[in-house]
Design an enzyme around this catalytic site. Structure first.
Site, short mmCIF file in Angstrom:
data_model
loop_
_atom_site.label_atom_id
_atom_site.label_comp_id
_atom_site.label_asym_id
_atom_site.label_seq_id
_atom_site.Cartn_x
_atom_site.Cartn_y
_atom_site.Cartn_z
N ASP A 107 0.86 -1.19 0.00
CA ASP A 107 0.00 0.00 0.00
C ASP A 107 0.89 1.23 0.00
O ASP A 107 2.10 1.13 0.22
CB ASP A 107 -0.94 -0.02 1.21
CG ASP A 107 -2.21 0.80 1.01
OD1 ASP A 107 -2.34 1.47 -0.03
OD2 ASP A 107 -3.08 0.77 1.89
N ASP A 108 0.29 2.39 -0.24
CA ASP A 108 1.08 3.61 -0.27
C ASP A 108 1.39 4.14 1.13
O ASP A 108 2.46 4.66 1.39
CB ASP A 108 0.41 4.69 -1.12
CG ASP A 108 -1.03 5.00 -0.72
OD1 ASP A 108 -1.56 4.36 0.21
OD2 ASP A 108 -1.64 5.87 -1.36
N ASP A 111 -1.93 4.89 7.85
CA ASP A 111 -2.25 6.11 8.58
C ASP A 111 -2.64 5.76 10.02
O ASP A 111 -1.82 5.76 10.91
CB ASP A 111 -3.39 6.83 7.83
CG ASP A 111 -3.67 8.23 8.34
OD1 ASP A 111 -3.42 8.50 9.53
OD2 ASP A 111 -4.17 9.05 7.56
#
Length: 166
Positions: A107-108, A111
């Site tokens: 994933d980027d 969070d």
């Protein structure tokens, strides 16, 4: 001369989410370099993965680079929704393999960890690899390139909606 936004700004990014006090604007070239670095960090761990899975949509670009760099051809996709216009919500899994195999998940960003926690229910032996890790999600990232503050929002060069609205 083409003017580009500064690489980061301390102003609030949007009315919808005043949590993100700072924006970063990585370029495609910078993201490519970070994705190659992520691939090398993954390779250094010497883990035998049964499969690679990319998180749609944020993970598409980094996962492509990682797959090419590591020589992985078989890549699956998970579809999960955890943001609507930067507003974090309950993670809704639309499509994910349910497996006990050792899965590399790309994933980027991690969070607050909602996506990772939801996917862990489907793939308990997953190895989460991301470009960016924020403090609240950091414990869920097995491999990451860069830690950023919880208040930072990276505006990715491929996210046209985000660039247009901010």
């Amino acid at each position: 001369m083409i003017r580009r936004p500064p690489r980061s700004t301390p102003k609030p990014s949007s009315a919808a989410s005043d949590v993100y006090k700072r924006q970063e604007f990585p370029t495609y070239e910078e993201m490519h370099e970070k994705a190659v670095k992520l691939a090398h960090l993954i390779k250094e761990k010497n883990i035998k993965f049964d499969k690679m899975v990319v998180v749609s949509r944020g993970g598409f670009v980094p996962a492509s680079v990682v797959a090419y760099t590591l020589g992985i051809q078989d890549v699956d996709i998970v579809s999960i929704q955890s943001y609507i216009h930067r507003e974090a919500g309950k993670a809704i899994v639309h499509r994910a393999p349910k497996t006990d195999e050792v899965v590399l998940v790309i994933d980027d960003i991690v969070d607050k960890g909602g996506t990772a926690k939801a996917l862990k229910e489907y793939m308990p032996n997953m190895h989460l690899a991301v470009i960016y890790a924020k403090p609240r999600g950091l414990p869920l990232a097995d491999t990451y390139v860069e830690e950023i503050t919880q208040e930072t929002w990276p505006v990715f060069p491929w996210d046209e909606e985000d660039k247009a609205n901010h």
